[in-house]
Enzyme design. Structure first.
Site, short mmCIF file in Angstrom:
data_model
loop_
_atom_site.label_atom_id
_atom_site.label_comp_id
_atom_site.label_asym_id
_atom_site.label_seq_id
_atom_site.Cartn_x
_atom_site.Cartn_y
_atom_site.Cartn_z
NE ARG A 420 -3.86 2.04 2.01
CZ ARG A 420 -3.94 3.44 2.55
NH1 ARG A 420 -2.73 4.19 2.79
NH2 ARG A 420 -4.97 4.16 1.90
CB CYS A 421 4.01 2.07 1.54
SG CYS A 421 3.47 2.10 3.45
CG MET A 422 6.14 0.11 -2.22
SD MET A 422 7.19 -1.29 -2.85
CE MET A 422 5.96 -2.51 -2.87
#
Length: 432
Positions: A420-422
């Site tokens: 999700r962060c990426m």
């Protein structure tokens, strides 16, 4: 005249909705709607410019191996494409936006000013050096950082001469850029372009601002800018979750201030956005839980991953429900501690399933949390992309009926961010 059946009517409405969605550059009204377009940043030379002396200041705990992290990131992107997702790249869009608007010189000047270049001689040398490049090469060089041995500075000033033999960079690298989630957040048909907390990441948002203002695909796409990078309060995209077209969840965390959450809610309510509630969820102010999405993500209509470490002994967590007030510039705030009940009421579901990272095990939970076991990327309801290394959490998700697509993560995980962060979703299909 032929009458229209109920099924035909539904089909027509669906087609119209999809056509309307496709007209919008940004269209995100949930965390779990089928992902159609996403923004990524392929790790580049900025990773190789990390050293043990500066990695803590640049918010890294380790130094990834560039060839391997690129291979893993390429596989992540290919996995998304295989599942019907259009993948766009930050570096390419930035260069295209600069060229389309003829803003190359002003972009460089802003970047130099925000990089703290105080010497006039160094400033001029860097400006000439960067402007001599093709635009994409220039963007990638700014992202990678400019070493002092790359630029010849014509100066006899003692400060310039002595400085060459100390810190190795004129412009710091931006190794966190492959976490595209944080500089901004898509919500509804708009976006927040964030004032990030740490100096190491503040310049990142200039790329996003440039794309939204100048790229042909986005500048005329009806995108609302809910917050811009010049606001004074801090917020980061990892804390911003779009649960439904009516409900947002925003973390009060190490990197997002309570005041910023309230300001965002007021802005959304006063500008007539579809969102009616903002759930402000307070998480511990620690590095291991830097954003809400590192400890809590939505994976289906009533299923969430959660790290047990954010819950108190009685299972409670401070949650503040922000709703529109009768008084302009203010919100109505209700304090709750039962997150499950808050989610049930806000989402209109009978039951909520909080799936604990590592199964809540005393060893597996903190270990897999460290490697972002709770940081899942939903690409459709009940379908998530996760890191392969979090095998305890992944097995539990499968037991709960979730389709888990694993990607390799030995080097990607060293940056302390998960799938999700990426990724920054730009377009998702609406939920039925």
């Amino acid at each position: 005249m032929k009458s229209t059946t109920a099924s035909e009517s539904t089909s027509l409405e669906t087609g119209e909705n999809e056509m309307e969605t496709n007209k919008k550059s940004i269209h995100v009204f949930s965390e779990i709607g089928e992902l159609q377009t996403v923004l990524l940043k392929r790790p580049g030379r900025e990773i190789e410019n990390l050293t043990p002396d500066i990695m803590e200041r640049l918010l890294f705990d380790d130094i990834p191996h560039l060839p391997v992290i690129q291979k893993e990131h390429d596989k992540f992107a290919e996995t998304l494409r295989e599942n019907g997702v259009e993948v766009l790249y930050l570096e390419k869009l930035s260069a295209e936006a600069i060229d389309a608007s003829d803003t190359k010189e002003s972009f460089v000047e802003t970047m130099l000013n925000e990089s703290g270049i105080s010497s006039k001689n160094v400033y001029k040398a860097l400006k000439d050096y960067l402007l001599s490049m093709e635009t994409l090469d220039m963007v990638e060089k700014i992202m990678a950082g400019v070493r002092k041995n790359e630029v010849e500075v014509d100066s006899n000033h003692l400060a310039d001469i002595s400085d060459r033999h100390q810190y190795p960079f004129y412009m710091d690298p931006m190794p966190n850029l492959y976490f595209t989630r944080d500089p901004g957040a898509s919500m509804g048909n708009g976006m927040t372009i964030n004032n990030m907390t740490y100096q190491a990441r503040k310049r990142e948002t200039l790329f996003l601002e440039t794309i939204m203002k100048h790229h042909p695909r986005f500048k005329d796409g009806g995108t609302e800018i809910w917050r811009d990078r010049n606001v004074t309060t801090h917020m980061e995209g990892g804390d911003e979750l779009v649960l439904t077209d009516k409900v947002l969840a925003v973390g009060i965390s190490q990197r997002t201030e309570a005041k910023a959450v309230e300001d965002l809610a007021i802005e959304l309510f006063e500008r007539g956005a579809s969102f009616e509630k903002v759930l402000a969820i307070k998480i511990p102010n620690v590095r291991a839980m830097m954003h809400l999405d590192t400890v809590f993500t939505m994976i289906d209509h009533n299923k969430f991953t959660i790290h047990p470490g954010i819950l108190e002994l009685d299972g409670s967590i401070d949650t503040y429900i922000l709703e529109q007030s009768d008084q302009p510039g203010k919100v109505k705030i209700t304090h709750e501690t039962d997150l499950s009940e808050v989610l049930k009421n806000a989402l209109g579901v009978e039951d909520i399933e909080l799936i604990q990272c590592g199964g809540g095990d005393a060893i597996a939970a903190p270990r897999e949390q460290w490697n972002d076991g709770s940081n899942t990327l939903a690409i459709a309801p009940g379908v998530v992309v996760t890191y392969d290394r979090n095998y305890v959490s992944n097995a539990l998700l499968r037991e709960k009926g979730v389709k888990v697509i694993e990607v390799e993560s030995s080097e990607l995980s060293r940056g302390r961010g998960g799938p999700r962060c990426m990724s920054m979703p730009l377009v998702r299909k609406d939920l039925n």
